[in-house]
Design a protein around this motif. Structure first.
Motif, PDB file in Angstrom:
ATOM      1  N   UNK A 114      26.772 -33.849  11.875  1.00  0.00           N
ATOM      2  CA  UNK A 114      26.856 -32.381  11.870  1.00  0.00           C
ATOM      3  C   UNK A 114      28.284 -31.933  11.579  1.00  0.00           C
ATOM      4  N   UNK A 115      29.250 -32.554  12.251  1.00  0.00           N
ATOM      5  CA  UNK A 115      30.659 -32.207  12.043  1.00  0.00           C
ATOM      6  C   UNK A 115      31.111 -32.504  10.622  1.00  0.00           C
ATOM      7  N   UNK A 116      30.499 -33.517   9.989  1.00  0.00           N
ATOM      8  CA  UNK A 116      30.839 -33.875   8.613  1.00  0.00           C
ATOM      9  C   UNK A 116      30.174 -32.950   7.590  1.00  0.00           C
ATOM     10  N   UNK A 117      29.354 -32.016   8.071  1.00  0.00           N
ATOM     11  CA  UNK A 117      28.777 -31.012   7.180  1.00  0.00           C
ATOM     12  C   UNK A 117      27.487 -31.401   6.503  1.00  0.00           C
ATOM     13  N   UNK A 118      26.760 -32.371   7.065  1.00  0.00           N
ATOM     14  CA  UNK A 118      25.537 -32.842   6.412  1.00  0.00           C
ATOM     15  C   UNK A 118      24.264 -32.401   7.130  1.00  0.00           C
ATOM     16  N   UNK A 119      24.373 -31.528   8.130  1.00  0.00           N
ATOM     17  CA  UNK A 119      23.222 -31.000   8.857  1.00  0.00           C
ATOM     18  C   UNK A 119      23.313 -29.483   8.871  1.00  0.00           C
ATOM     19  N   UNK A 120      22.198 -28.803   8.603  1.00  0.00           N
ATOM     20  CA  UNK A 120      22.178 -27.342   8.614  1.00  0.00           C
ATOM     21  C   UNK A 120      20.841 -26.860   9.179  1.00  0.00           C
ATOM     22  N   UNK A 121      20.817 -25.612   9.646  1.00  0.00           N
ATOM     23  CA  UNK A 121      19.619 -25.047  10.265  1.00  0.00           C
ATOM     24  C   UNK A 121      18.782 -24.289   9.240  1.00  0.00           C
ATOM     25  N   UNK A 122      17.451 -24.352   9.438  1.00  0.00           N
ATOM     26  CA  UNK A 122      16.544 -23.640   8.540  1.00  0.00           C
ATOM     27  C   UNK A 122      15.137 -23.646   9.088  1.00  0.00           C
ATOM     28  N   UNK A 123      14.175 -23.370   8.220  1.00  0.00           N
ATOM     29  CA  UNK A 123      12.749 -23.437   8.570  1.00  0.00           C
ATOM     30  C   UNK A 123      12.079 -24.435   7.648  1.00  0.00           C
ATOM     31  N   UNK A 161      16.516 -28.289  12.191  1.00  0.00           N
ATOM     32  CA  UNK A 161      17.766 -28.668  11.530  1.00  0.00           C
ATOM     33  C   UNK A 161      17.422 -29.694  10.449  1.00  0.00           C
ATOM     34  N   UNK A 162      18.032 -29.504   9.286  1.00  0.00           N
ATOM     35  CA  UNK A 162      17.816 -30.407   8.164  1.00  0.00           C
ATOM     36  C   UNK A 162      18.997 -31.367   8.011  1.00  0.00           C
ATOM     37  N   UNK A 200      15.390 -36.569  -4.215  1.00  0.00           N
ATOM     38  CA  UNK A 200      15.260 -36.590  -2.757  1.00  0.00           C
ATOM     39  C   UNK A 200      15.287 -35.171  -2.205  1.00  0.00           C
ATOM     40  N   UNK A 201      14.499 -34.946  -1.179  1.00  0.00           N
ATOM     41  CA  UNK A 201      14.470 -33.657  -0.512  1.00  0.00           C
ATOM     42  C   UNK A 201      15.147 -33.765   0.847  1.00  0.00           C
ATOM     43  N   UNK A 202      15.766 -32.693   1.286  1.00  0.00           N
ATOM     44  CA  UNK A 202      16.359 -32.665   2.625  1.00  0.00           C
ATOM     45  C   UNK A 202      15.253 -32.840   3.659  1.00  0.00           C
ATOM     46  N   UNK A 203      15.582 -33.472   4.782  1.00  0.00           N
ATOM     47  CA  UNK A 203      14.544 -33.819   5.752  1.00  0.00           C
ATOM     48  C   UNK A 203      14.778 -33.124   7.085  1.00  0.00           C
ATOM     49  N   UNK A 204      13.664 -32.739   7.695  1.00  0.00           N
ATOM     50  CA  UNK A 204      13.653 -32.146   9.030  1.00  0.00           C
ATOM     51  C   UNK A 204      13.975 -33.245  10.040  1.00  0.00           C
TER      52      UNK A 204
END
Length: 522
Positions: A114-123, A161-162, A200-204
């Motif tokens: 998360x701190x490295x910027x590879x996780x974000x919030x969504x639906x 979070x993705x 590749x798609x971002x994953x939940x």
């Protein structure tokens, strides 16, 4: 003294929603052979196994039994380990993902990503399989059903979070190109390569509304999704997040042993996760095949699975036969990189043919003749050169071939070599020389025949140790074999004194089989 080279290997961790079946055990056997072989080769081995416990299915099953999830998981971990001990699986550590060490490491890992910027919030909205506890693309579904569980996928939408997996497509392709041995066997490599090349798609990676699981440290209204949690066992077990020095000592893993159905998680998601946390990917992921069983009603061959309800428990086979027979059948009959088939009829045939009537009979004949006619001692055989059925060159070649097959996880081919090039020729030599008759007319010639046969047994015992540890140990300790392969024999061949009386009793058996080792099943 030089420090031993290290070898770290793992198996997939198992859902403890029911006891392990023979398909589950197949993976553990293949991993155990590798671990035992590497120890024989001088490696300091760390062999990890475990259970995947932070799942919705586990929580549901515990509730059905009126237990807390932790009570249920601890009892299932005990049951799993009882089976693994019965099969003599030589694991060094067994991790439960409900353990504090795993929770601590998972929290630190996801925070790092998360701190490295590879996780974000969504639906997230997609087709969800409850059995896999994962979302499926429409391409992965077959007529709207999960191809593994054969249950309809359910349309599901939830906040989450993705993990930005899509950002790692180029890095993964570059990694595969630089490390062609990363995905084994080659057929699995081609599957994963095609998957990643197609996009590749971002994953939940989170769940909401769950009390059983690992809280997300930066938003505790969520728990970590099962795959993002489960894969981390490979690093949390060796100290990630709790013992940095120990973690650096063992990582990266030399081999992850997994089923071929979960290669996309281990060969795409997992290395991307590690890259996102500034960690090195494992050196190899080996996707083994499945065990199948014929459906007597339909005649179709089906994968052994809990979902299909066609499971056979390892203890059923161990109780009827023994653990060594179990190990031999699945390692010999089921190619580890491919698929194999189990039937009770075939199991009995292989057991009687290869073990009782071949290896067991050879050992008992030699021991019986030595005990009956030479008081267990072949005098004046010290420094004797091997004879007709044993040549240094041929044996060295066989050893090298077996080593190559084991290192490639081609266990059935390794066992074929041992039988074709050592045990079958030895049995043919027995039938040719007939030492039970020869001893009546020429004791010296008989002694030479028995010496050669003992040497074949010595070679077989050493090569069989990773596959049949108890049998190999029993054979090896029955004679005064040297303690290493290279050691020159400085004394006569003899049967260990503590065995002589027992061998005299064995000599009374009409068929000469060692019943305690391989009782022939009629």
């Amino acid at each position: 003294m030089a420090e031993k080279p290290r070898f770290y290997q793992t198996t997939a961790i198992d859902y403890p929603n029911s006891r392990p079946h023979i398909g589950t055990a197949f993976e553990k056997l293949g991993a155990d052979v590798q671990a035992r072989y590497r120890r024989m080769e001088g490696y300091d081995v760390h062999f990890l196994m475990g259970n995947d416990e932070n799942t919705i299915k586990v929580a549901k099953r515990a509730a059905e039994l009126k237990l807390t999830p932790k009570e249920y998981c601890d009892d299932m971990a005990r049951q799993f380990q009882e089976v693994w001990r019965a099969l003599e699986i030589s694991y060094d550590d067994f991790i439960q993902t409900s353990e504090p060490r795993h929770h601590e490491g998972c929290g630190k890992f996801i925070q790092k990503v998360y701190d490295n910027g590879h996780i974000y919030k969504g639906d997230y909205e997609g087709w969800y399989c409850d059995g896999c506890e994962s979302f499926k693309t429409e391409k992965e579904l077959e007529a709207g059903k999960c191809p593994i569980h054969q249950t309809p996928a359910v349309k599901r939408r939830e906040p989450c979070y993705f993990f930005a997996l899509s950002k790692f497509q180029d890095r993964l392709l570059e990694f595969y190109n630089q490390h062609p041995q990363f995905i084994q066997p080659e057929s699995r490599y081609n599957e994963v390569l095609s998957l990643v090349q197609s996009g590749l798609q971002d994953v939940n990676i989170t769940r909401t509304g769950q009390t059983w699981g690992i809280p997300v440290p930066f938003d505790e209204t969520f728990t970590i999704y099962v795959w993002f949690d489960a894969l981390l066992n490979y690093i949390t077990a060796i100290g990630y997040g709790s013992d940095e020095e120990r973690f650096r000592q063992w990582w990266p893993a030399d081999i992850h042993f997994i089923g071929k159905d979960i290669t996309r998680f281990h060969c795409a998601l997992w290395p991307a996760m590690l890259m996102a946390a500034d960690l090195e990917p494992p050196r190899m992921v080996f996707g083994h095949g499945f065990v199948y069983r014929k459906n007597e009603e339909t005649g179709q061959v089906e994968k052994i699975s809990k979902t299909l309800g066609n499971v056979v428990e390892p203890m059923d086979i161990i109780t009827k036969f023994n653990a060594e027979a179990f190990r031999y059948f699945f390692l010999r009959e089921c190619p580890f990189p491919g698929d194999g088939e189990f039937s009770w009829e075939r199991f009995q045939h292989v057991y009687n043919g290869d073990l009782a009537h071949n290896l067991g009979n050879l050992f008992s004949r030699v021991a019986k003749l030595m005990a009956q006619n030479f008081q267990g001692h072949l005098q004046e055989t010290a420094r004797t050169e091997p004879g007709e059925i044993y040549s240094e060159k041929d044996t060295e070649t066989t050893v090298q071939q077996v080593q190559a097959h084991v290192e490639a996880c081609q266990y059935n081919q390794a066992l074929q070599r041992i039988w074709q090039q050592i045990l079958n020729p030895a049995n043919q030599y027995v039938e040719k020389t007939k030492p039970w008759a020869l001893v009546k007319t020429d004791r010296e010639a008989t002694k030479k025949v028995l010496y050669d046969l003992v040497e074949q047994l010595r070679c077989a015992a050493i090569l069989l140790k990773p596959f049949l540890p108890r049998t190999a140990e029993s054979i090896y300790r029955s004679f005064n074999f040297p303690q290493s392969w290279e050691e020159v024999r400085h004394e006569d061949v003899w049967v260990h004194p503590s065995q002589v009386e027992d061998l005299k009793l064995l000599a009374e058996l009409e068929n000469g089989n060692v019943k305690a080792m391989f009782p022939s099943i009629k």
